[in-house]
Design an enzyme around this catalytic site. Structure first.
Site, PDB file in Angstrom:
ATOM      1  N   LYS A   1       0.848  -1.197   0.000  1.00 53.81           N
ATOM      2  CA  LYS A   1       0.000   0.000   0.000  1.00 53.81           C
ATOM      3  C   LYS A   1       0.883   1.246   0.000  1.00 53.81           C
ATOM      4  O   LYS A   1       1.891   1.301   0.719  1.00 53.81           O
ATOM      5  CB  LYS A   1      -0.899  -0.013   1.246  1.00 53.81           C
ATOM      6  CG  LYS A   1      -1.882   1.143   1.336  1.00 53.81           C
ATOM      7  CD  LYS A   1      -2.746   0.981   2.595  1.00 53.81           C
ATOM      8  CE  LYS A   1      -3.804   2.061   2.709  1.00 53.81           C
ATOM      9  NZ  LYS A   1      -4.609   1.908   3.963  1.00 53.81           N
TER      10      LYS A   1
ATOM     11  N   SER B   1      -9.532   1.875   3.255  1.00 50.18           N
ATOM     12  CA  SER B   1      -8.701   2.601   2.325  1.00 50.18           C
ATOM     13  C   SER B   1      -7.701   1.726   1.574  1.00 50.18           C
ATOM     14  O   SER B   1      -7.137   2.175   0.579  1.00 50.18           O
ATOM     15  CB  SER B   1      -7.946   3.700   3.066  1.00 50.18           C
ATOM     16  OG  SER B   1      -7.066   3.140   4.030  1.00 50.18           O
TER      17      SER B   1
ATOM     18  N   SER C   1      -9.476  -0.368   7.502  1.00 53.91           N
ATOM     19  CA  SER C   1      -8.952  -0.321   6.134  1.00 53.91           C
ATOM     20  C   SER C   1      -8.259  -1.572   5.616  1.00 53.91           C
ATOM     21  O   SER C   1      -7.955  -1.642   4.432  1.00 53.91           O
ATOM     22  CB  SER C   1      -7.980   0.841   5.996  1.00 53.91           C
ATOM     23  OG  SER C   1      -8.710   2.025   5.865  1.00 53.91           O
TER      24      SER C   1
END
Ligand code: GLN
Length: 476
Positions: A79, A154, A178
């Site tokens: 990420k 997210s 997330s």
């Protein structure tokens, strides 16, 4: 090789036994990314040079017949909130659009030392603020299971990349759900470790009392393997705790018979989609037939979790994001005549709408006159939430709930209604506030074939039990 069959162990074995090479695998994954990712949008930056150098190193070991490290040759991705030396890291924000960090996040470094091949950096909501990945400054991510829907957020890119076989496993971060919520939306496994279990050195901070790094993967065993790789004290992060890291993988097979699983009534009330309710209830019955004892429990302060989270998280974010001022790194607006004009323009142009909303909310909650009514109050409620769990864990070994009240929603469905977006985090934020670990495991599909996730929450530093329960469920 069928990419869907590539778990971590299967990938490593194929490279070890010379049925393929790490280099060929990496190239194969890059080809798939090239073919699919224009539509899905999981990747922001590819790190080909770095990946192929690592792959060559692993291939040289395999050629000499040496035993490969646990993630030897396994294609993974990260990420874009974790910094990577020499590889652009944006946190999904324009303000870091051209930021090339001079150092590596500890979790990433540990993945590479364990032999993983880092293919690139994954799309996410700007500074990890969001539940749909639509807050990325670059582009939204689409759910590989249904391109008209969001992948969750997210860590949307991290979930989509695994679901679409564009990485074998990925790292995400969880501040309010997330890792678990996108895992649930995309039909993969997502594990949030205990606060303090994994170093956050090199994680771009959103809310420091909540932020955690953890794996997304196809199987519970893969999640366990990645956790074993990244867990443990790091002198570079004073919030990482020096407690022994169990061998999660060898503990996986332990029987679940006799384990007590709590089912909190507050997680099955109004607002829960019927199909999700049915799938999760069926999953709980399945666990009962495996010998788990199902215990009804209550977590009475659950209804305060969302307001508490959105005060604590925004307050900390407003402070953490003060560093993005155009002076030391990242974007700087041109043509300013004074220093304060430079700050204002840089931040005005560099941050997106949701990030600005949160900075304002957070600064307000912390300001003189409002601090007691909001921030201090939220901290007190946080303690009550922790007491709910402490009470519950006197009676049960783990807690089972839905991960999200609904399956993946449509792109655009909630973008104009931030409150509706916040409310979708109802089942995930509490574990973040309390510091306990949680995992989301696929437990069925809706009629429209959208994945549903079962969430299993555990005691502090007891990832082993939730992995065990998740694994038993997955294997049956
Ligand atoms: N959806 C939550 C938020 O917008 C959680 C985000 C996260 O866990 N990083 O804050």
């Amino acid at each position: 090789m069928d990419p869907q069959s590539l778990t971590i162990a299967a990938t490593r074995a194929a490279v070890q036994e010379r049925r393929t090479t790490a280099t060929a695998l990496a190239e194969d994954f890059y080809q798939r990314i090239e073919k699919q990712d224009a539509l899905i949008g999981a990747y922001l930056t590819l790190s080909k040079e770095r990946a192929l150098a690592k792959a060559a190193e692993i291939d040289a070991l395999a050629a000499k017949g040496r035993e490969l490290p646990p993630l030897g040759g396994v294609p993974v991705a990260i990420k874009d909130v974790m910094v990577t030396r020499g590889v652009r890291t944006t946190a999904g924000s324009k303000i870091l659009g051209n930021y090339v960090p001079p150092y590596d996040c500890t979790a990433v470094a540990r993945m590479e030392s364990a032999g993983a091949v880092v293919l690139g950096k994954l799309n996410c909501d700007e500074f990890a603020m969001g539940s749909s990945n639509e807050n990325s400054a670059w582009r939204p991510v689409r759910n590989p299971r249904d391109l008209s829907r969001v992948p969750g957020g997210s860590s949307g890119g991290s979930a989509a990349a695994v679901a679409a076989n564009m990485a074998v496993a990925t790292l995400g971060s969880d501040t309010g759900g997330s890792i678990r919520q996108p895992a649930s939306f995309c039909g993969v496994v997502g594990l949030m470790p205990t606060y303090g279990r994994v170093s956050r050195y090199g994680l771009i901070a959103f809310a420091s009392s909540l932020d955690r790094i953890g794996p997304l993967a196809k199987t519970v065993k893969d999640a366990a393997l990645v956790l074993r790789t990244i867990a443990g004290r790091d002198p570079m992060d004073s919030s990482s705790v020096d407690v022994p890291v169990p061998d999660y993988v060898s503990e996986l097979g332990k029987p679940v018979r006799g384990l007590k699983l709590g089912v909190p009534k507050e997680y099955f009330g109004e607002g829960l989609d019927d199909e999700v309710r049915k799938a999760v209830e069926t999953a709980i019955q399945k666990l009962a037939t495996l010998g788990c004892e199902i215990v009804p429990i209550s977590l009475p302060h659950t209804k305060y979790a969302i307001p508490t989270y959105y005060i604590v998280a925004t307050a900390e974010a407003s402070s953490n994001l003060a560093r993005f001022d155009g002076v030391r790194y990242g974007y700087r607006a041109g043509d300013a005549r004074t220093l304060s004009e430079m700050y204002r323009r840089t931040r005005g142009q560099g941050f997106g709408a949701e990030v600005k909303r949160r900075i304002m909310l957070g600064a307000y909650a912390l300001s003189a006159g409002y601090y007691d009514a909001y921030y201090l109050k939220a901290q007190k409620v946080r303690t009550l939430l922790a007491q709910d769990f402490a009470e519950a864990f006197k009676k049960v070994d783990a807690i089972v709930t839905p991960t999200s009240p609904t399956a993946a929603f449509k792109l655009g469905e909630k973008v104009d209604d931030p409150l509706a977006m916040y409310l979708a985090d109802i089942f995930t934020v509490t574990a973040d506030l309390v510091g306990i670990p949680g995992i989301s495991v696929p437990c069925g599909e809706t009629k429209e074939r959208l994945p549903i996730g079962l969430q299993i929450l555990g005691k502090h530093f007891d990832e082993a039990t939730i992995l065990q329960v998740g694994n038993a469920f997955e294997q049956n």
